[in-house]
Structures are given as C-alpha cells and as structure tokens.
Design a protein around this motif. Structure first.
Motif, short mmCIF file in Angstrom:
data_model
loop_
_atom_site.label_atom_id
_atom_site.label_comp_id
_atom_site.label_asym_id
_atom_site.label_seq_id
_atom_site.Cartn_x
_atom_site.Cartn_y
_atom_site.Cartn_z
N LEU A 24 2.87 2.32 8.24
CA LEU A 24 3.40 3.05 7.57
C LEU A 24 2.35 3.40 6.06
O LEU A 24 2.33 4.56 5.74
CB LEU A 24 4.54 2.54 6.26
CG LEU A 24 5.78 2.71 7.20
CD1 LEU A 24 7.13 2.00 6.66
CD2 LEU A 24 6.23 4.08 7.92
N LEU A 25 1.52 2.40 5.98
CA LEU A 25 0.46 2.69 4.88
C LEU A 25 -0.84 3.33 5.18
O LEU A 25 -1.20 2.91 6.61
CB LEU A 25 0.29 1.26 4.42
CG LEU A 25 1.42 0.44 4.03
CD1 LEU A 25 0.84 -0.81 3.24
CD2 LEU A 25 1.92 1.17 2.79
N ALA A 26 -1.28 4.22 4.55
CA ALA A 26 -2.47 4.83 4.70
C ALA A 26 -3.74 3.89 4.58
O ALA A 26 -3.72 2.81 3.72
CB ALA A 26 -2.84 6.14 3.70
N ASP A 51 -1.66 -2.65 -11.56
CA ASP A 51 -2.25 -2.52 -9.99
C ASP A 51 -1.98 -3.97 -9.55
O ASP A 51 -2.65 -4.90 -10.21
CB ASP A 51 -3.63 -1.86 -9.86
CG ASP A 51 -3.54 -0.38 -9.96
OD1 ASP A 51 -2.40 0.17 -10.45
OD2 ASP A 51 -4.52 0.32 -9.42
N ARG A 52 -1.86 -4.17 -8.33
CA ARG A 52 -1.86 -5.46 -7.67
C ARG A 52 -2.60 -5.36 -6.13
O ARG A 52 -2.58 -4.38 -5.73
CB ARG A 52 -0.22 -5.81 -7.48
CG ARG A 52 0.73 -5.96 -8.38
CD ARG A 52 0.47 -6.74 -9.64
NE ARG A 52 1.44 -6.69 -10.42
CZ ARG A 52 1.51 -7.69 -11.67
NH1 ARG A 52 0.63 -8.43 -11.77
NH2 ARG A 52 2.29 -7.50 -12.48
N ASP A 53 -2.93 -6.42 -5.89
CA ASP A 53 -3.18 -6.89 -4.70
C ASP A 53 -2.47 -6.24 -3.40
O ASP A 53 -1.44 -7.19 -3.51
CB ASP A 53 -4.05 -8.10 -4.27
CG ASP A 53 -4.58 -8.26 -2.84
OD1 ASP A 53 -3.91 -8.68 -2.11
OD2 ASP A 53 -5.87 -7.89 -2.78
N LEU A 54 -2.60 -5.17 -2.66
CA LEU A 54 -1.19 -4.77 -2.04
C LEU A 54 -0.94 -5.74 -0.90
O LEU A 54 0.23 -6.25 -0.81
CB LEU A 54 -1.72 -3.47 -0.94
CG LEU A 54 -0.79 -2.94 -0.07
CD1 LEU A 54 0.46 -2.46 -0.85
CD2 LEU A 54 -1.39 -1.97 0.66
N ALA A 55 -1.92 -6.55 -0.21
CA ALA A 55 -1.46 -7.61 1.00
C ALA A 55 -0.85 -8.88 0.19
O ALA A 55 0.08 -9.19 0.83
CB ALA A 55 -2.93 -7.94 1.75
N ASP A 56 -1.46 -9.30 -0.86
CA ASP A 56 -0.84 -10.42 -1.59
C ASP A 56 0.58 -9.98 -1.98
O ASP A 56 1.49 -10.88 -1.71
CB ASP A 56 -1.80 -10.70 -2.73
CG ASP A 56 -1.23 -11.96 -3.53
OD1 ASP A 56 -0.79 -13.03 -2.78
OD2 ASP A 56 -0.81 -11.72 -4.54
N ARG A 64 1.65 9.03 5.97
CA ARG A 64 1.67 7.86 5.63
C ARG A 64 1.53 7.53 4.08
O ARG A 64 1.36 8.77 3.41
CB ARG A 64 0.47 7.10 6.20
CG ARG A 64 0.63 6.95 7.85
CD ARG A 64 -0.59 6.09 8.42
NE ARG A 64 -1.73 7.04 8.45
CZ ARG A 64 -2.85 6.57 8.85
NH1 ARG A 64 -2.92 5.25 9.38
NH2 ARG A 64 -4.22 7.05 8.72
N ILE A 65 1.97 6.41 3.78
CA ILE A 65 2.03 6.24 1.98
C ILE A 65 0.81 5.62 1.88
O ILE A 65 0.26 4.64 2.22
CB ILE A 65 3.16 5.00 1.82
CG1 ILE A 65 4.41 5.68 2.26
CG2 ILE A 65 3.20 4.58 0.39
CD1 ILE A 65 5.93 4.68 2.34
N SER A 66 0.15 6.42 0.53
CA SER A 66 -1.20 6.00 0.16
C SER A 66 -0.94 5.03 -1.13
O SER A 66 -2.03 4.40 -1.43
CB SER A 66 -1.91 7.35 -0.19
OG SER A 66 -1.28 8.28 -1.10
#
Length: 108
Positions: free
Chosen positions: A31-33, A44-49, A99-101
């Motif tokens: 779903l993520l761009a 802001d955070r680290d997306l994967a973490d 997709r969600i950016s």
C-alpha cells in the motif's frame, strides 16, 4: 460507534486498516508508495522500525470511530500489546496511483 473497515470511504485507507487488523505485513507494504514517510505525535519516525514495533510485533489493531476529509482522516481507538488502547488520530496522503505516500498519527 465503530465504523467497519469495509465502510471506510477511501480505498487506500480502507486497505491500510484491513492490513493492520489482519496483521498482513506484505499487503501493508504494497500500500505504501516508494519513499513513504510517517510521523507519530508530530515527530518523523523511521517507517520500517515504527511499523514493526507499533503494528506487527505488538499486534496492532484499529477500531475506527470517525472519518473526515473524504476518508483520509480517521479517529480510531488503537491498541497494541505495548501501549494498550488509546484514542488516536490518523491523516493519510494518497497519491494518484492509490498508494499512501505519508501517514501521520498521534494521540487524539
């Protein structure tokens, strides 16, 4: 009154909630761009973490209470094994390809 995910207006947001609630990591990532970003409580955070810690390893679950902005802003009761349950606000930026950016969340 909880809104069932199938009734959410925006298809990308609907898929996001379904992926979180079914713990579908692969579906969530689709779903993520490319280069998607996110924030939690204004930072802001680290997306994967963040998604590993706050959603998948801690069994995150969203019960949506309301939606606005065409379904791209939600208020949800969010719970996971780490924090328990809290009222949260979510805002999504959805690209033309669906997709969600970016998504922003925090306590509501």
């Amino acid at each position: 009154m909880t809104i069932k995910p199938a009734k959410l207006s925006d298809p990308a947001v609907r898929a996001f909630v379904n992926a979180v609630n079914s713990h579908d990591r692969e579906g969530f990532m689709r779903l993520l761009a490319p280069g998607a970003t996110m924030s939690d409580d204004g930072s802001d955070r680290d997306l994967a973490d963040w998604i590993e810690r706050e959603i998948f390893s801690s069994h995150g679950h969203m019960d949506v209470q309301s939606e606005s902005d065409g379904g791209r802003q939600l208020v949800a009761d969010y719970r996971n094994d780490t924090w328990g349950e809290m009222r949260t606000a979510w805002r999504f930026t959805v690209e033309e390809d669906g997709r969600i950016s970016r998504f922003d969340t925090g306590q509501a």
